[in-house]
Design a protein around this motif. Structure first.
Motif, PDB file in Angstrom:
ATOM      1  N   ALA A  21     -26.932 -33.355 -98.653  1.00 29.65           N
ATOM      2  CA  ALA A  21     -27.086 -33.174 -97.197  1.00 29.65           C
ATOM      3  C   ALA A  21     -25.974 -32.281 -96.664  1.00 29.65           C
ATOM      4  N   ARG A  22     -26.359 -31.339 -95.828  1.00 28.31           N
ATOM      5  CA  ARG A  22     -25.360 -30.475 -95.190  1.00 28.31           C
ATOM      6  C   ARG A  22     -24.595 -31.275 -94.155  1.00 28.31           C
ATOM      7  N   ARG A  23     -23.303 -31.073 -94.116  1.00 26.40           N
ATOM      8  CA  ARG A  23     -22.503 -31.767 -93.111  1.00 26.40           C
ATOM      9  C   ARG A  23     -22.606 -31.022 -91.798  1.00 26.40           C
ATOM     10  N   LYS A  24     -23.017 -31.715 -90.768  1.00 25.21           N
ATOM     11  CA  LYS A  24     -23.082 -31.094 -89.451  1.00 25.21           C
ATOM     12  C   LYS A  24     -21.677 -30.782 -88.972  1.00 25.21           C
ATOM     13  N   SER A  25     -21.529 -29.713 -88.208  1.00 23.14           N
ATOM     14  CA  SER A  25     -20.206 -29.430 -87.657  1.00 23.14           C
ATOM     15  C   SER A  25     -20.262 -29.575 -86.143  1.00 23.14           C
ATOM     16  N   GLU A  26     -19.126 -29.892 -85.551  1.00 22.51           N
ATOM     17  CA  GLU A  26     -19.048 -30.030 -84.097  1.00 22.51           C
ATOM     18  C   GLU A  26     -18.527 -28.727 -83.521  1.00 22.51           C
ATOM     19  N   LEU A  27     -19.230 -28.207 -82.554  1.00 21.64           N
ATOM     20  CA  LEU A  27     -18.832 -26.936 -81.936  1.00 21.64           C
ATOM     21  C   LEU A  27     -17.968 -27.201 -80.701  1.00 21.64           C
ATOM     22  N   PHE A  28     -17.035 -26.284 -80.462  1.00 20.10           N
ATOM     23  CA  PHE A  28     -16.226 -26.326 -79.239  1.00 20.10           C
ATOM     24  C   PHE A  28     -16.334 -24.941 -78.614  1.00 20.10           C
ATOM     25  N   ILE A  29     -17.146 -24.858 -77.565  1.00 11.93           N
ATOM     26  CA  ILE A  29     -17.517 -23.567 -76.968  1.00 11.93           C
ATOM     27  C   ILE A  29     -16.811 -23.355 -75.627  1.00 11.93           C
ATOM     28  N   GLY A  30     -16.264 -22.175 -75.445  1.00  4.50           N
ATOM     29  CA  GLY A  30     -15.636 -21.818 -74.170  1.00  4.50           C
ATOM     30  C   GLY A  30     -16.446 -20.743 -73.468  1.00  4.50           C
ATOM     31  N   MET A  31     -16.706 -20.932 -72.157  1.00  4.93           N
ATOM     32  CA  MET A  31     -17.434 -19.921 -71.369  1.00  4.93           C
ATOM     33  C   MET A  31     -16.581 -19.486 -70.180  1.00  4.93           C
ATOM     34  N   PRO A  32     -15.913 -18.332 -70.302  1.00  6.78           N
ATOM     35  CA  PRO A  32     -15.093 -17.844 -69.188  1.00  6.78           C
ATOM     36  C   PRO A  32     -15.940 -17.194 -68.096  1.00  6.78           C
ATOM     37  N   LYS A  33     -15.309 -16.973 -66.955  1.00  6.67           N
ATOM     38  CA  LYS A  33     -15.980 -16.299 -65.841  1.00  6.67           C
ATOM     39  C   LYS A  33     -16.121 -14.812 -66.193  1.00  6.67           C
ATOM     40  N   GLU A  34     -17.252 -14.220 -65.845  1.00  4.00           N
ATOM     41  CA  GLU A  34     -17.450 -12.784 -66.100  1.00  4.00           C
ATOM     42  C   GLU A  34     -16.624 -11.976 -65.102  1.00  4.00           C
ATOM     43  N   THR A  35     -15.879 -10.996 -65.634  1.00  5.20           N
ATOM     44  CA  THR A  35     -15.018 -10.191 -64.750  1.00  5.20           C
ATOM     45  C   THR A  35     -15.495  -8.748 -64.646  1.00  5.20           C
ATOM     46  N   SER A  36     -16.457  -8.356 -65.496  1.00  7.10           N
ATOM     47  CA  SER A  36     -16.933  -6.964 -65.484  1.00  7.10           C
ATOM     48  C   SER A  36     -17.667  -6.655 -64.193  1.00  7.10           C
ATOM     49  N   TYR A  37     -17.546  -5.403 -63.759  1.00  8.81           N
ATOM     50  CA  TYR A  37     -18.162  -4.953 -62.511  1.00  8.81           C
ATOM     51  C   TYR A  37     -19.674  -5.164 -62.535  1.00  8.81           C
ATOM     52  N   GLN A  38     -20.201  -5.784 -61.497  1.00  9.31           N
ATOM     53  CA  GLN A  38     -21.642  -6.002 -61.300  1.00  9.31           C
ATOM     54  C   GLN A  38     -22.271  -7.021 -62.257  1.00  9.31           C
ATOM     55  N   GLU A  39     -21.450  -7.705 -63.068  1.00  4.87           N
ATOM     56  CA  GLU A  39     -22.016  -8.691 -63.994  1.00  4.87           C
ATOM     57  C   GLU A  39     -22.077 -10.060 -63.324  1.00  4.87           C
ATOM     58  N   ARG A  40     -23.303 -10.592 -63.177  1.00  7.75           N
ATOM     59  CA  ARG A  40     -23.491 -11.854 -62.454  1.00  7.75           C
ATOM     60  C   ARG A  40     -24.136 -12.934 -63.308  1.00  7.75           C
ATOM     61  N   ARG A  41     -24.379 -12.635 -64.584  1.00  5.22           N
ATOM     62  CA  ARG A  41     -25.075 -13.598 -65.440  1.00  5.22           C
ATOM     63  C   ARG A  41     -24.097 -14.538 -66.154  1.00  5.22           C
ATOM     64  N   ILE A  42     -24.640 -15.589 -66.756  1.00  6.71           N
ATOM     65  CA  ILE A  42     -23.855 -16.518 -67.566  1.00  6.71           C
ATOM     66  C   ILE A  42     -24.671 -16.860 -68.813  1.00  6.71           C
ATOM     67  N   CYS A  43     -23.977 -17.187 -69.912  1.00 10.98           N
ATOM     68  CA  CYS A  43     -24.672 -17.360 -71.202  1.00 10.98           C
ATOM     69  C   CYS A  43     -25.484 -18.638 -71.333  1.00 10.98           C
ATOM     70  N   LEU A  44     -25.000 -19.736 -70.716  1.00 11.01           N
ATOM     71  CA  LEU A  44     -25.697 -21.015 -70.869  1.00 11.01           C
ATOM     72  C   LEU A  44     -25.946 -21.658 -69.512  1.00 11.01           C
ATOM     73  N   THR A  45     -27.142 -22.176 -69.316  1.00 15.26           N
ATOM     74  CA  THR A  45     -27.479 -22.900 -68.086  1.00 15.26           C
ATOM     75  C   THR A  45     -27.005 -24.355 -68.241  1.00 15.26           C
ATOM     76  N   PRO A  46     -26.926 -25.121 -67.147  1.00 15.24           N
ATOM     77  CA  PRO A  46     -26.544 -26.532 -67.271  1.00 15.24           C
ATOM     78  C   PRO A  46     -27.443 -27.313 -68.239  1.00 15.24           C
ATOM     79  N   ASP A  47     -28.754 -27.013 -68.252  1.00 13.05           N
ATOM     80  CA  ASP A  47     -29.672 -27.701 -69.186  1.00 13.05           C
ATOM     81  C   ASP A  47     -29.297 -27.424 -70.642  1.00 13.05           C
ATOM     82  N   ALA A  48     -28.912 -26.169 -70.915  1.00 18.29           N
ATOM     83  CA  ALA A  48     -28.509 -25.787 -72.276  1.00 18.29           C
ATOM     84  C   ALA A  48     -27.212 -26.504 -72.654  1.00 18.29           C
TER      85      ALA A  48
END
Length: 397
Positions: A21-48
């Motif tokens: 059996a493969r050992r599952k790994s625990e992820l630790f993900i960081g999502m910073p605020k977008e600082t690029s000009y005109q960028e308003r999107r984000i990678c993950l929604t609250p549901d995700a």
């Protein structure tokens, strides 16, 4: 005497092979605020985020990162995310998720051996970007290179669908809202000639622009130099529309009559300029050009980059809309789209026991890797910037 169908060897007790059996790994993900000009999107929604945290993973988000996509800190907090004001803390996570590529300042903040998942936008990168990531021995994946089982690029396709639909909706606004506009309703009203639309390019952007225009009742003409693409477009639309290869005479004739022209061409390095200034001069007064190809230079000679704040200009009595990154205008839809693509990959990485195991098992994910522990593994980038590159299949097998 009956002969046994089995050999003596086959009848002897065999060793049982147990699946490890493969050992599952625990992820630790960081999502910073977008600082690029005109960028308003984000990678993950609250549901995700909820989907990840309920599987035992940690997600840290910089406060206010989701506001421009209409997601509050409370929604993320309720989904199980850790909210922080400390930007450095977010960039210090083992996995950093970002829509736009990291800036050199942001690369300084990430840890050695971190994993970065973001867009790469190769045409806007410089060699220093790769040098900075290499110095940190980063493993980096690009949205644009991630592949599906069927060999398509889901992130590129999804954002192209948004851009194609948006180009028609933007054109319909400009025909009525602009002071210079014609006051035309985009559609087909009984007894009134339908809006005439010319689309340059029969890829995903062109297909979804055509689909939207036809849905509104417009008359559509599509130009592309690939007969295969034109045939596929007609099959996907499930109807016969006017299609043509790009011949100056036929294109000029179509442009003179059209109310809206959509630029959706793609090139290897720079988008080819297929509409000259003299062709634009022959277009109707107050016609609308939406150049979606402006991200790679534009396919109208008269195109100049504009912004979401000041999106249009008038040249030769024609309204031009030349804003790069059109999906950012529809930030919530685009964020949902990116999130839907990334979340299954992240869950798969954890299921496979970490990124190294995941890229061994998943060719599409492996295709997304362009830096592996600081080693450049993408030949196209190596050729573009004249940097040494290695085949990832020789490193990970």
């Amino acid at each position: 005497m009956s002969v046994s169908p089995f050999t003596k060897q086959q009848l002897l007790p065999q060793e049982e092979k147990l699946e490890i059996a493969r050992r599952k790994s625990e992820l630790f993900i960081g999502m910073p605020k977008e600082t690029s000009y005109q960028e308003r999107r984000i990678c993950l929604t609250p549901d995700a985020v909820n989907s990840l945290t309920s599987n035992g993973h940690r997600v840290m988000i910089e406060s206010g990162a989701g506001l421009s996509s209409s997601y509050t800190d409370k929604e993320y907090s309720d989904a199980g995310a850790e909210i922080t004001q400390d930007t450095k803390k977010v960039f210090g996570c083992p996995i950093v998720l970002k829509v736009e590529p990291l800036t050199l300042t942001e690369i300084e903040m990430i840890n050695q051996q971190a994993t970065v998942i973001s867009a790469i936008q190769l045409k806007t990168r410089k060699a220093e970007y790769f040098a900075a990531l290499t110095k940190k021995k980063v493993t980096a994946l690009a949205f644009e290179y991630l592949k599906d089982e069927d060999g398509t690029y889901p992130a590129v396709k999804s954002l192209s669908e948004i851009a194609g639909i948006a180009s028609i909706l933007i054109a319909s606004e400009l025909m009525i809202n602009n002071q210079f506009g014609k006051g035309l309703l985009f559609g087909n009203i009984t007894g009134v000639p339908p809006t005439d639309v010319v689309i340059l390019g029969a890829g995903t952007v062109g297909e979804f622009a055509a689909r939207t225009a036809l849905g509104l009742g417009a008359s559509v003409k599509v130009f592309d130099n690939s007969i295969t693409k034109l045939r596929r477009l007609q099959n996907n639309l499930n109807q016969r529309i006017f299609t043509s290869t790009i011949q100056p005479k036929a294109l000029l004739k179509a442009l003179r009559r059209c109310d809206v022209a959509i630029g959706a061409m793609r090139g290897v390095d720079r988008c080819p300029v297929v509409v000259t200034e003299s062709m634009v001069e022959h277009m109707k007064k107050a016609a609308v050009i939406v150049d979606v190809s402006i991200d790679t230079g534009g396919c109208f000679e008269t195109s100049e980059v504009t912004t979401h704040e000041k999106p249009t200009f008038i040249k030769n009595d024609v309204i031009h809309y030349c804003v790069p990154n059109i999906p950012s205008r529809y930030s919530k839809t685009a964020s949902l789209s990116i999130s839907n693509i990334l979340t299954p990959y992240l869950l798969q990485i954890a299921e496979d026991g970490g990124l190294e195991s995941a890229i061994r098992c998943n060719k599409g994910l492996k295709n997304g890797v362009y830096l592996y522990h600081g080693i450049l593994t993408n030949k196209a980038i190596g050729d573009w910037f004249d940097l040494p590159d290695s085949d990832i299949n020789l490193i990970v097998f």
